[in-house]
Design a protein around this motif. Structure first.
Motif, PDB file in Angstrom:
ATOM      1  N   ALA A   1       0.836  -1.195   0.000  1.00  0.00           N
ATOM      2  CA  ALA A   1       0.000   0.000   0.000  1.00  0.00           C
ATOM      3  C   ALA A   1       0.874   1.249   0.000  1.00  0.00           C
ATOM      4  O   ALA A   1       1.943   1.274   0.618  1.00  0.00           O
ATOM      5  CB  ALA A   1      -0.910   0.011   1.230  1.00  0.00           C
ATOM      6  N   TYR A   2       0.407   2.281  -0.695  1.00  0.00           N
ATOM      7  CA  TYR A   2       1.114   3.556  -0.669  1.00  0.00           C
ATOM      8  C   TYR A   2       0.109   4.698  -0.669  1.00  0.00           C
ATOM      9  O   TYR A   2      -1.064   4.533  -1.006  1.00  0.00           O
ATOM     10  CB  TYR A   2       2.087   3.683  -1.845  1.00  0.00           C
ATOM     11  CG  TYR A   2       1.439   3.881  -3.209  1.00  0.00           C
ATOM     12  CD1 TYR A   2       1.119   5.161  -3.676  1.00  0.00           C
ATOM     13  CD2 TYR A   2       1.159   2.800  -4.033  1.00  0.00           C
ATOM     14  CE1 TYR A   2       0.535   5.349  -4.926  1.00  0.00           C
ATOM     15  CE2 TYR A   2       0.586   2.969  -5.285  1.00  0.00           C
ATOM     16  CZ  TYR A   2       0.270   4.250  -5.724  1.00  0.00           C
ATOM     17  OH  TYR A   2      -0.311   4.425  -6.953  1.00  0.00           O
ATOM     18  N   ASP A   3       0.603   5.878  -0.283  1.00  0.00           N
ATOM     19  CA  ASP A   3      -0.209   7.086  -0.352  1.00  0.00           C
ATOM     20  C   ASP A   3       0.718   8.275  -0.579  1.00  0.00           C
ATOM     21  O   ASP A   3       1.876   8.091  -0.964  1.00  0.00           O
ATOM     22  CB  ASP A   3      -1.067   7.261   0.915  1.00  0.00           C
ATOM     23  CG  ASP A   3      -0.241   7.345   2.195  1.00  0.00           C
ATOM     24  OD1 ASP A   3       0.882   7.887   2.168  1.00  0.00           O
ATOM     25  OD2 ASP A   3      -0.716   6.865   3.247  1.00  0.00           O
ATOM     26  N   ASP A   4       0.251   9.466  -0.339  1.00  0.00           N
ATOM     27  CA  ASP A   4       1.078  10.671  -0.358  1.00  0.00           C
ATOM     28  C   ASP A   4       0.822  11.474   0.902  1.00  0.00           C
ATOM     29  O   ASP A   4       0.978  12.689   0.920  1.00  0.00           O
ATOM     30  CB  ASP A   4       0.770  11.519  -1.605  1.00  0.00           C
ATOM     31  CG  ASP A   4       1.997  11.671  -2.505  1.00  0.00           C
ATOM     32  OD1 ASP A   4       3.102  11.265  -2.091  1.00  0.00           O
ATOM     33  OD2 ASP A   4       1.843  12.193  -3.620  1.00  0.00           O
ATOM     34  N   GLN A   5       0.385  10.782   1.951  1.00  0.00           N
ATOM     35  CA  GLN A   5       0.027  11.426   3.225  1.00  0.00           C
ATOM     36  C   GLN A   5       0.885  10.892   4.362  1.00  0.00           C
ATOM     37  O   GLN A   5       0.409  10.659   5.472  1.00  0.00           O
ATOM     38  CB  GLN A   5      -1.466  11.210   3.512  1.00  0.00           C
ATOM     39  CG  GLN A   5      -2.409  12.053   2.659  1.00  0.00           C
ATOM     40  CD  GLN A   5      -2.481  11.620   1.199  1.00  0.00           C
ATOM     41  OE1 GLN A   5      -2.567  10.429   0.891  1.00  0.00           O
ATOM     42  NE2 GLN A   5      -2.445  12.568   0.287  1.00  0.00           N
ATOM     43  N   GLY A   6       2.152  10.645   4.074  1.00  0.00           N
ATOM     44  CA  GLY A   6       3.070  10.208   5.114  1.00  0.00           C
ATOM     45  C   GLY A   6       2.887   8.776   5.557  1.00  0.00           C
ATOM     46  O   GLY A   6       3.448   8.374   6.578  1.00  0.00           O
ATOM     47  N   GLY A   7       2.099   8.019   4.824  1.00  0.00           N
ATOM     48  CA  GLY A   7       1.860   6.618   5.175  1.00  0.00           C
ATOM     49  C   GLY A   7       0.625   6.398   6.010  1.00  0.00           C
ATOM     50  O   GLY A   7       0.305   5.256   6.346  1.00  0.00           O
ATOM     51  N   ALA A   8      -0.122   7.455   6.340  1.00  0.00           N
ATOM     52  CA  ALA A   8      -1.281   7.310   7.222  1.00  0.00           C
ATOM     53  C   ALA A   8      -2.385   6.480   6.579  1.00  0.00           C
ATOM     54  O   ALA A   8      -2.955   5.580   7.207  1.00  0.00           O
ATOM     55  CB  ALA A   8      -1.816   8.683   7.608  1.00  0.00           C
ATOM     56  N   MET A   9      -2.727   6.784   5.325  1.00  0.00           N
ATOM     57  CA  MET A   9      -3.813   6.066   4.652  1.00  0.00           C
ATOM     58  C   MET A   9      -3.379   4.644   4.287  1.00  0.00           C
ATOM     59  O   MET A   9      -4.165   3.698   4.407  1.00  0.00           O
ATOM     60  CB  MET A   9      -4.258   6.823   3.394  1.00  0.00           C
ATOM     61  CG  MET A   9      -4.518   8.302   3.618  1.00  0.00           C
ATOM     62  SD  MET A   9      -5.720   8.644   4.931  1.00  0.00           S
ATOM     63  CE  MET A   9      -5.415  10.378   5.219  1.00  0.00           C
ATOM     64  N   ALA A  10      -2.127   4.512   3.860  1.00  0.00           N
ATOM     65  CA  ALA A  10      -1.604   3.186   3.556  1.00  0.00           C
ATOM     66  C   ALA A  10      -1.570   2.317   4.811  1.00  0.00           C
ATOM     67  O   ALA A  10      -1.853   1.107   4.753  1.00  0.00           O
ATOM     68  CB  ALA A  10      -0.211   3.299   2.949  1.00  0.00           C
ATOM     69  N   SER A  11      -1.256   2.928   5.946  1.00  0.00           N
ATOM     70  CA  SER A  11      -1.231   2.171   7.202  1.00  0.00           C
ATOM     71  C   SER A  11      -2.624   1.722   7.614  1.00  0.00           C
ATOM     72  O   SER A  11      -2.779   0.681   8.251  1.00  0.00           O
ATOM     73  CB  SER A  11      -0.615   3.012   8.324  1.00  0.00           C
ATOM     74  OG  SER A  11       0.750   3.264   8.069  1.00  0.00           O
ATOM     75  N   ARG A  12      -3.634   2.502   7.259  1.00  0.00           N
ATOM     76  CA  ARG A  12      -5.023   2.078   7.522  1.00  0.00           C
ATOM     77  C   ARG A  12      -5.312   0.770   6.797  1.00  0.00           C
ATOM     78  O   ARG A  12      -5.873  -0.160   7.381  1.00  0.00           O
ATOM     79  CB  ARG A  12      -5.985   3.165   7.050  1.00  0.00           C
ATOM     80  CG  ARG A  12      -7.467   2.773   6.985  1.00  0.00           C
ATOM     81  CD  ARG A  12      -8.129   2.690   8.351  1.00  0.00           C
ATOM     82  NE  ARG A  12      -9.582   2.682   8.220  1.00  0.00           N
ATOM     83  CZ  ARG A  12     -10.424   3.070   9.166  1.00  0.00           C
ATOM     84  NH1 ARG A  12      -9.970   3.478  10.331  1.00  0.00           N
ATOM     85  NH2 ARG A  12     -11.731   3.037   8.974  1.00  0.00           N
ATOM     86  N   LEU A  13      -4.927   0.681   5.512  1.00  0.00           N
ATOM     87  CA  LEU A  13      -5.134  -0.576   4.787  1.00  0.00           C
ATOM     88  C   LEU A  13      -4.271  -1.680   5.370  1.00  0.00           C
ATOM     89  O   LEU A  13      -4.738  -2.813   5.520  1.00  0.00           O
ATOM     90  CB  LEU A  13      -4.822  -0.392   3.304  1.00  0.00           C
ATOM     91  CG  LEU A  13      -4.981  -1.658   2.450  1.00  0.00           C
ATOM     92  CD1 LEU A  13      -6.406  -2.191   2.485  1.00  0.00           C
ATOM     93  CD2 LEU A  13      -4.534  -1.408   1.013  1.00  0.00           C
ATOM     94  N   TRP A  14      -3.022  -1.362   5.706  1.00  0.00           N
ATOM     95  CA  TRP A  14      -2.139  -2.348   6.356  1.00  0.00           C
ATOM     96  C   TRP A  14      -2.816  -2.929   7.588  1.00  0.00           C
ATOM     97  O   TRP A  14      -2.864  -4.144   7.761  1.00  0.00           O
ATOM     98  CB  TRP A  14      -0.813  -1.670   6.730  1.00  0.00           C
ATOM     99  CG  TRP A  14       0.092  -2.494   7.597  1.00  0.00           C
ATOM    100  CD1 TRP A  14       0.991  -3.440   7.187  1.00  0.00           C
ATOM    101  CD2 TRP A  14       0.182  -2.454   9.035  1.00  0.00           C
ATOM    102  NE1 TRP A  14       1.632  -3.994   8.278  1.00  0.00           N
ATOM    103  CE2 TRP A  14       1.158  -3.399   9.418  1.00  0.00           C
ATOM    104  CE3 TRP A  14      -0.461  -1.714  10.019  1.00  0.00           C
ATOM    105  CZ2 TRP A  14       1.494  -3.617  10.754  1.00  0.00           C
ATOM    106  CZ3 TRP A  14      -0.130  -1.938  11.347  1.00  0.00           C
ATOM    107  CH2 TRP A  14       0.841  -2.872  11.700  1.00  0.00           C
ATOM    108  N   TRP A  15      -3.355  -2.047   8.440  1.00  0.00           N
ATOM    109  CA  TRP A  15      -3.985  -2.522   9.675  1.00  0.00           C
ATOM    110  C   TRP A  15      -5.232  -3.351   9.365  1.00  0.00           C
ATOM    111  O   TRP A  15      -5.440  -4.412   9.968  1.00  0.00           O
ATOM    112  CB  TRP A  15      -4.350  -1.341  10.583  1.00  0.00           C
ATOM    113  CG  TRP A  15      -4.842  -1.804  11.919  1.00  0.00           C
ATOM    114  CD1 TRP A  15      -4.090  -2.032  13.039  1.00  0.00           C
ATOM    115  CD2 TRP A  15      -6.190  -2.162  12.257  1.00  0.00           C
ATOM    116  NE1 TRP A  15      -4.886  -2.503  14.059  1.00  0.00           N
ATOM    117  CE2 TRP A  15      -6.177  -2.594  13.605  1.00  0.00           C
ATOM    118  CE3 TRP A  15      -7.390  -2.155  11.565  1.00  0.00           C
ATOM    119  CZ2 TRP A  15      -7.330  -3.024  14.269  1.00  0.00           C
ATOM    120  CZ3 TRP A  15      -8.538  -2.582  12.210  1.00  0.00           C
ATOM    121  CH2 TRP A  15      -8.511  -3.002  13.550  1.00  0.00           C
TER     122      TRP A  15
END
Length: 284
Positions: A91-105
């Motif tokens: 997962a990737y985003d352009d918001q410092g990893g916050a949105m990608a971390s949501r999918l990760w979690w």
């Protein structure tokens, strides 16, 4: 293996059949911006999942601003995106990893182990000269079979029961002024859950935007015991997830997400609200 993967790592595996890349770009207050950015250009082969349409349930009276999605609906959406439990998901985003971390979690919550967050995000990928495209790949639907890990999440009742309990630490992931109740640009009440300490999620990254290594993450939480139960929250349960990732990288194993977070907590008028700095009070 770390949950953070480098651009070099992904570049080497870009076209492997068991790798699914997910674009999670999203901007609060601009609900179409992420989809539009994806349509314009993205990492080749990436599919798009939207924070509010795909990775959250509709807002209700309680549950916060980004309630956890219904498991069956999320599993169906993942299948539509060509994801099943055999896939390695990046997962990737352009918001410092916050949105990608949501999918990760969320994927970890559904029982998925092979899920990663791309270090630095899309802009860094593009600036490094890595390939981008506006083309969208043909998706072959899969069947996603979830095995929910209920012990990864707590709700408002769990948090109420644990307030002040020995061996339980509440970690507020918002910026310090919001935690202290000095400002509140989003939610109707300022402050934090009584007893919570503050660890801003953005401090998990270096000045250049890259994620800190495990030893650096451990330094951020050096005052906490790995024997404790760590409950992490933020404003709506999204930017808490980078802290969950960071805590796991630092070696903490009993880490839980208060999914509704602050916006859920204050939806119950009887819940207590604290302001100021808890750690300063403890030092007095």
């Amino acid at each position: 293996m770390s949950s953070i993967v480098s651009m070099r790592w992904l570049l080497a595996r870009l076209y492997e059949s068991d790798v699914v890349i997910v674009d999670c770009r999203f901007q609060l207050g601009k609900p179409d911006a992420g989809q539009e950015a994806y349509n314009e250009s993205h990492i080749p082969g990436a599919v798009y999942l939207d924070l509010e349409r795909d990775l959250s349930a509709p807002i209700g009276e309680h549950g916060g601003r980004h309630p956890l999605p219904d498991v069956a609906q999320l599993a169906a959406r993942l299948g539509q995106a060509g994801i099943d439990r055999t896939m390695r998901v990046v997962a990737y985003d352009d918001q410092g990893g916050a949105m990608a971390s949501r999918l990760w979690w969320l994927l970890r919550y559904l029982g998925h182990n092979e899920v990663y967050v791309l270090d630095e995000g899309f802009t860094a990928w593009k600036q490094a000269g890595c390939p981008v495209t506006g083309d969208q790949k043909v998706i072959f639907p899969k069947v996603y079979l979830a095995e929910v890990r209920h012990n990864m999440v707590v709700d408002v009742d769990d948090v109420r029961e644990r307030l002040g309990a020995a061996g339980v630490v509440l970690v507020d992931s918002r910026e310090a002024p919001r935690y202290r109740g000095e400002v509140e640009p989003i939610d109707p009440v300022a402050g934090h859950i009584p007893g919570a300490i503050n660890r801003f999620w953005g401090d998990g990254r270096r000045a250049d935007g890259s994620w800190k290594a495990a030893a650096e993450q451990a330094e951020r939480f050096a005052d906490l015991s790995q024997e404790d139960e760590i409950i992490v929250y933020c404003g709506s349960g999204v930017t808490a997830t980078p802290n969950v990732l960071a805590l796991e990288a630092a070696g903490f194993r009993n880490v839980k997400l208060y999914a509704g977070s602050w916006s859920d907590w204050i939806s119950y008028g009887e819940n207590a609200v604290a302001t100021g700095n808890e750690e300063e009070r403890k030092d007095v």
